[in-house]
Design an enzyme around this catalytic site. Structure first.
Site, PDB file in Angstrom:
ATOM      1  N   GLU A 186      10.613 -33.239  -1.429  1.00  0.00           N
ATOM      2  CA  GLU A 186      10.998 -33.987  -2.822  1.00  0.00           C
ATOM      3  C   GLU A 186      11.628 -34.980  -2.453  1.00  0.00           C
ATOM      4  O   GLU A 186      12.740 -35.757  -2.738  1.00  0.00           O
ATOM      5  CB  GLU A 186      12.020 -33.029  -3.481  1.00  0.00           C
ATOM      6  CG  GLU A 186      11.694 -31.830  -3.990  1.00  0.00           C
ATOM      7  CD  GLU A 186      12.905 -31.161  -4.865  1.00  0.00           C
ATOM      8  OE1 GLU A 186      13.439 -31.920  -5.561  1.00  0.00           O
ATOM      9  OE2 GLU A 186      12.762 -29.758  -5.070  1.00  0.00           O
ATOM     10  N   LEU A 198      19.929 -29.675  -4.547  1.00  0.00           N
ATOM     11  CA  LEU A 198      18.584 -28.787  -4.199  1.00  0.00           C
ATOM     12  C   LEU A 198      18.799 -27.350  -3.937  1.00  0.00           C
ATOM     13  O   LEU A 198      18.534 -26.831  -2.925  1.00  0.00           O
ATOM     14  CB  LEU A 198      18.282 -29.265  -2.835  1.00  0.00           C
ATOM     15  CG  LEU A 198      17.853 -31.024  -2.612  1.00  0.00           C
ATOM     16  CD1 LEU A 198      17.792 -31.218  -1.146  1.00  0.00           C
ATOM     17  CD2 LEU A 198      16.946 -31.304  -3.367  1.00  0.00           C
ATOM     18  N   GLU A 232       0.859  -1.044   0.040  1.00  0.00           N
ATOM     19  CA  GLU A 232      -0.066   0.042   0.127  1.00  0.00           C
ATOM     20  C   GLU A 232       0.768   1.293   0.074  1.00  0.00           C
ATOM     21  O   GLU A 232       0.375   2.126  -0.792  1.00  0.00           O
ATOM     22  CB  GLU A 232      -1.100   0.031   1.139  1.00  0.00           C
ATOM     23  CG  GLU A 232      -1.911  -1.193   1.246  1.00  0.00           C
ATOM     24  CD  GLU A 232      -1.352  -2.194   2.297  1.00  0.00           C
ATOM     25  OE1 GLU A 232      -2.139  -2.657   3.071  1.00  0.00           O
ATOM     26  OE2 GLU A 232      -0.106  -2.584   1.895  1.00  0.00           O
ATOM     27  N   TRP A 235      16.779 -39.546 -14.864  1.00  0.00           N
ATOM     28  CA  TRP A 235      15.694 -38.444 -14.884  1.00  0.00           C
ATOM     29  C   TRP A 235      14.561 -38.936 -15.785  1.00  0.00           C
ATOM     30  O   TRP A 235      14.500 -39.298 -16.809  1.00  0.00           O
ATOM     31  CB  TRP A 235      16.040 -37.066 -15.690  1.00  0.00           C
ATOM     32  CG  TRP A 235      17.492 -36.550 -15.375  1.00  0.00           C
ATOM     33  CD1 TRP A 235      18.536 -36.683 -15.844  1.00  0.00           C
ATOM     34  CD2 TRP A 235      17.512 -35.699 -14.037  1.00  0.00           C
ATOM     35  NE1 TRP A 235      19.355 -35.520 -15.170  1.00  0.00           N
ATOM     36  CE2 TRP A 235      18.771 -35.438 -14.054  1.00  0.00           C
ATOM     37  CE3 TRP A 235      16.551 -35.541 -13.123  1.00  0.00           C
ATOM     38  CZ2 TRP A 235      19.310 -34.378 -12.763  1.00  0.00           C
ATOM     39  CZ3 TRP A 235      16.900 -34.771 -12.010  1.00  0.00           C
ATOM     40  CH2 TRP A 235      18.431 -34.371 -11.929  1.00  0.00           C
ATOM     41  N   CYS A 250      -2.719  -3.787   7.267  1.00  0.00           N
ATOM     42  CA  CYS A 250      -2.258  -3.904   8.578  1.00  0.00           C
ATOM     43  C   CYS A 250      -2.666  -2.449   9.470  1.00  0.00           C
ATOM     44  O   CYS A 250      -2.455  -1.592   9.131  1.00  0.00           O
ATOM     45  CB  CYS A 250      -0.906  -4.171   8.733  1.00  0.00           C
ATOM     46  SG  CYS A 250       0.431  -2.840   8.225  1.00  0.00           S
TER      47      CYS A 250
END
Length: 347
Positions: free
Chosen positions: A278, A213, A56, A179, A84
């Protein structure tokens, strides 16, 4: 065009802005806002990082720069979450709205925090601001689902990501390569990783795949690497694995000898709002059975057959999905959906 249609149009602009903050604002929710005068947007803003200016405030500053202060008394503010009303790391947005003298405020979602729910609305109404709520509410609630789960349930939102062949195999024969999913799908997963604060795997996945990762390329910009969590019940993890030796090793967490629920609680206490699971089929089935998975991202490859791993053991459980989306990602099909509140498990 009816006013309600205009409201939805402008709110969707605010929702699009808010989505830019996914993965960047945690533990705060992503929020977007636009300032509209007549039939034109004159100000835009989105929450870009925790501790930074709220949507905002940024939208009002943008509007002042474009059209000046005086016209704001004729403007409407569209914001994706209830403004808020308390002073945290930044001043209350309600104060900024009232200081700008806005004529109208339109909101998508109500703040889910029980300590704050409706407080911003009350202050705006008390000051005589015209207030409309619940515009594109479902889309707004979906956008803040990570934040809501963390606030209301004391744990992160969990997205289970997995890949499988058409016959439900989660691994290929050794000679077929590592894969199942395509390069396009693996790139798509990077988008999921960017949204999440942590990636969780089991010890068997670490031993079998030795994954990194990490976020790579442009999606790694502007945010820390996600925490990399290994949940295991026994010793003997290979300490030469990437997670323990690469440049992001300080982002690795070893959760040994605790339950998945306890692991998620620890991550919540670290400020994690969303976890990408995962894992292999065994941990995935356990997580679903314990009702700790909120969302599924399944990549189905146009392959029949596979190696010894499967999505689920036969007859182990049933779980319903809602809000399904099926999307072609390269040659694969990504099936996304949220797990229903009511689940039926086979005993």
């Amino acid at each position: 065009m009816p006013a309600a249609t205009f409201d939805e149009t402008w709110m969707r602009e605010a929702l699009t802005l808010a989505s830019r903050g996914l993965g960047l604002t945690s533990p705060n929710p992503p929020v977007g806002a636009v300032v509209v005068v007549g039939d034109a947007i004159v100000g835009e803003g989105w929450h870009q990082r925790a501790g930074g200016p709220h949507a905002e405030v940024l939208a009002l500053a943008d509007a002042r720069g474009r059209v000046g202060d005086e016209i704001l008394s004729k403007a409407s503010l569209y914001v994706t979450l209830e403004p808020c009303s308390t002073h945290g790391r930044t001043p209350p947005c309600v104060d900024a709205i009232l200081a700008a003298g806005l004529a109208r405020v339109v909101v998508a979602s109500t703040d889910p925090n029980p300590l704050h729910t409706g407080a911003g609305y009350g202050l705006l109404r008390q000051a005589g601001v015209e207030l409309t709520t619940g515009v594109c509410e479902a889309e707004g609630d979906h956008l803040i689902r990570f934040f809501s789960r963390r606030i209301l349930d004391g744990r992160p939102w969990v997205i289970a990501k997995t890949a499988a062949t058409l016959s439900g195999h989660t691994v290929l024969p050794v000679s077929a390569g590592p894969w199942i999913s395509s390069a396009e799908s693996r790139e798509d997963v990077q988008g999921l990783r960017r949204q999440c604060d942590a990636i969780l795997i089991g010890g068997e996945t670490l031993r079998r795949d030795n994954p990194h990762l990490t976020l790579r390329g442009p999606l790694a910009e502007g945010r820390p690497q996600p925490l990399r969590v290994v949940l295991t019940g026994r010793d003997g993890l290979p300490r030469e694995s990437h997670l323990f030796t690469d440049e992001f090793s300080e982002r690795t967490r070893l959760h040994q000898g605790i339950s998945l629920r306890e692991s998620l609680t620890q991550l919540h206490d670290e400020g994690v709002s969303a976890v990408l699971l995962e894992s292999g089929g065994r941990l995935l089935a356990h997580a679903i059975k314990e009702q700790l998975v909120d969302e599924l991202a399944l990549y189905l490859a146009p392959v029949f057959g596979g190696g010894p791993g499967h999505l689920q053991a036969p007859g182990s459980l049933l779980a319903d999905l809602k809000n399904l989306q099926c999307t072609m990602i390269g040659p694969d099909v990504r099936i996304s959906g949220e797990f229903s509140k009511t689940r039926s498990f086979l005993r």
